[in-house]
Design a protein around this motif. Structure first.
Motif, short mmCIF file in Angstrom:
data_model
loop_
_atom_site.label_atom_id
_atom_site.label_comp_id
_atom_site.label_asym_id
_atom_site.label_seq_id
_atom_site.Cartn_x
_atom_site.Cartn_y
_atom_site.Cartn_z
N CYS A 68 8.16 2.43 4.56
CA CYS A 68 7.32 2.20 3.39
C CYS A 68 6.11 3.11 3.49
O CYS A 68 5.54 3.28 4.57
N ILE A 69 5.71 3.71 2.37
CA ILE A 69 4.47 4.47 2.30
C ILE A 69 3.55 3.77 1.33
O ILE A 69 3.88 3.61 0.14
N ASP A 70 2.41 3.35 1.81
CA ASP A 70 1.44 2.60 1.01
C ASP A 70 0.35 3.55 0.53
O ASP A 70 -0.53 3.93 1.30
N VAL A 71 0.42 3.94 -0.74
CA VAL A 71 -0.59 4.85 -1.30
C VAL A 71 -1.57 4.12 -2.19
O VAL A 71 -2.46 4.74 -2.79
N SER A 72 -1.43 2.80 -2.31
CA SER A 72 -2.26 2.06 -3.26
C SER A 72 -2.96 0.86 -2.62
O SER A 72 -3.26 -0.12 -3.29
N GLY A 73 -3.22 0.95 -1.31
CA GLY A 73 -3.86 -0.16 -0.61
C GLY A 73 -5.35 0.06 -0.44
O GLY A 73 -5.77 1.02 0.21
N TYR A 74 -6.17 -0.83 -1.01
CA TYR A 74 -7.63 -0.69 -0.95
C TYR A 74 -8.32 -1.95 -0.44
O TYR A 74 -9.43 -1.87 0.06
N LEU A 75 -7.67 -3.12 -0.59
CA LEU A 75 -8.27 -4.37 -0.17
C LEU A 75 -7.47 -4.97 0.99
O LEU A 75 -6.24 -5.08 0.91
N PRO A 76 -8.15 -5.35 2.08
CA PRO A 76 -7.45 -5.84 3.28
C PRO A 76 -6.50 -7.00 3.02
O PRO A 76 -5.38 -7.02 3.53
N ARG A 77 -6.92 -7.98 2.22
CA ARG A 77 -6.05 -9.15 2.00
C ARG A 77 -4.78 -8.76 1.25
O ARG A 77 -3.70 -9.31 1.51
N VAL A 78 -4.89 -7.79 0.35
CA VAL A 78 -3.73 -7.34 -0.41
C VAL A 78 -2.79 -6.53 0.48
O VAL A 78 -1.57 -6.69 0.44
N ALA A 83 2.14 -5.98 3.79
CA ALA A 83 2.69 -5.66 5.12
C ALA A 83 3.50 -6.82 5.68
O ALA A 83 4.60 -6.63 6.23
N GLU A 84 2.98 -8.02 5.55
CA GLU A 84 3.69 -9.19 6.08
C GLU A 84 4.97 -9.47 5.30
O GLU A 84 5.99 -9.82 5.88
N THR A 85 4.92 -9.29 3.99
CA THR A 85 6.11 -9.52 3.16
C THR A 85 7.24 -8.59 3.56
O THR A 85 8.42 -8.98 3.56
#
Length: 316
Positions: A68-78, A83-85
């Protein structure tokens, strides 16, 4: 590989999708579907809202991907929720971070081990005010969930076609349109960037090598004199560069928003423009010539409506 891109329709994400397809991988994107999408038909489009911690990731509950490449992560809880899902159904999680994660300070160069920003209020969600600090916490969320299966890429200011920020774009536009261009400082201050296409290709390369760790992506630091002359060379521009002392720029109220990429050596965050990317180069990062980035960026920018293009700054 089967790749999942969280994001993928704009700028960096779009170039990552195209690089993956070009190298023969299959790609699924996960977006809210609110941004116009001109990606190839081969892309599998999944819809959802990752900020909805109850049902926003329902479309990701059944698939399996190599990475997975996460290019839209800005908030830790999100980021933690995503990541956990995906933890049991994704082999590696590559997080797109930023070189803005580092605490300001005087240092000769910034390495991946330089001091990071530590937020006084780790619960803040003001991304505009605390972008770098929140990215630090997002990285930590990914590492906590994936351990050695986590990869963090910290790009410098990203340039190239599709750049909605218009930061790098300002300079090719100015050199192409003006006979005289206001050049900041005396030409000796450092400047760096990374072409979005080189960033994208490097991310895919890391996943192909199953490489973990933290990597800067940036061209080697160059002087403003070399930078503006390199842009002019790519455009065959004959514009005259009018070097303007920092004190004069300040007296005119001209700063970062007016002359993007320019950080005078007198500021304590100048190390942002002395980022060491040798670790990424050793791992396979390749950067195209400045002239090519400038030429291709301008070719894209001139197709936009006038009100979406950078506004030139008068020399005097």
């Amino acid at each position: 590989m089967k790749l999942l891109i969280l994001g993928g329709t704009q700028f960096v994400g779009r170039h990552i999708v195209l690089a993956a397809l070009e190298r023969g991988h299959s790609v699924s994107t996960f977006t809210r579907g609110q941004t116009p999408d001109d990606l190839p038909a081969a892309v599998t489009r999944l819809r959802g809202d990752r900020s909805d911690l109850e049902h926003g990731l329902d479309a990701l509950q059944s698939g399996r991907w190599d990475a997975c490449i996460d290019v839209s992560g800005y908030l830790p809880r999100v980021v933690r929720h995503s990541a956990e899902t995906l933890r049991e159904r994704v082999g590696r999680y590559l997080f797109i971070s930023t070189v803005s994660v580092y605490a300001p300070g005087e240092r000769e160069t910034t390495t991946e081990d330089s001091p990071l920003i530590e937020l006084e209020d780790p619960d803040t969600e003001d991304v505009r005010a605390h972008y770098g600090g929140l990215k630090v916490l997002c990285e930590r969320m990914v590492t906590e969930v994936y351990g050695e299966r986590a990869t963090h890429v910290r790009p410098h200011i990203v340039a190239g076609p599709d750049d909605h920020t218009r930061r790098f774009t300002f300079w090719p536009e100015a050199l192409a349109a003006q006979t005289e261009v206001l050049a900041p400082g005396d030409g000796s201050d450092p400047v760096q960037y990374i072409d979005a296409r080189d960033l994208a290709e490097f991310c895919i390369h890391l996943l192909e090598q199953n490489a973990g760790g933290i990597f800067h992506t940036a061209v080697p630091a160059m002087s403003w004199h070399a930078f503006l002359n390199g842009v002019a060379e790519g455009l065959r521009s004959q514009a005259e560069l009018v070097w303007t002392p920092t004190a004069e720029l300040e007296s005119r109220g001209l700063g970062w928003n007016d002359l993007p990429l320019f950080i005078p050596r007198t500021q304590d965050d100048t190390a942002l423009m002395r980022v060491d990317s040798s670790r990424a180069v050793a791992a396979g990062l390749k950067c195209r010539p400045l002239a090519e980035t400038a030429r291709d960026t301008l070719a894209w920018s001139v197709t936009l409506p006038a009100d979406q293009r950078p506004t030139p700054i008068p020399v005097r």
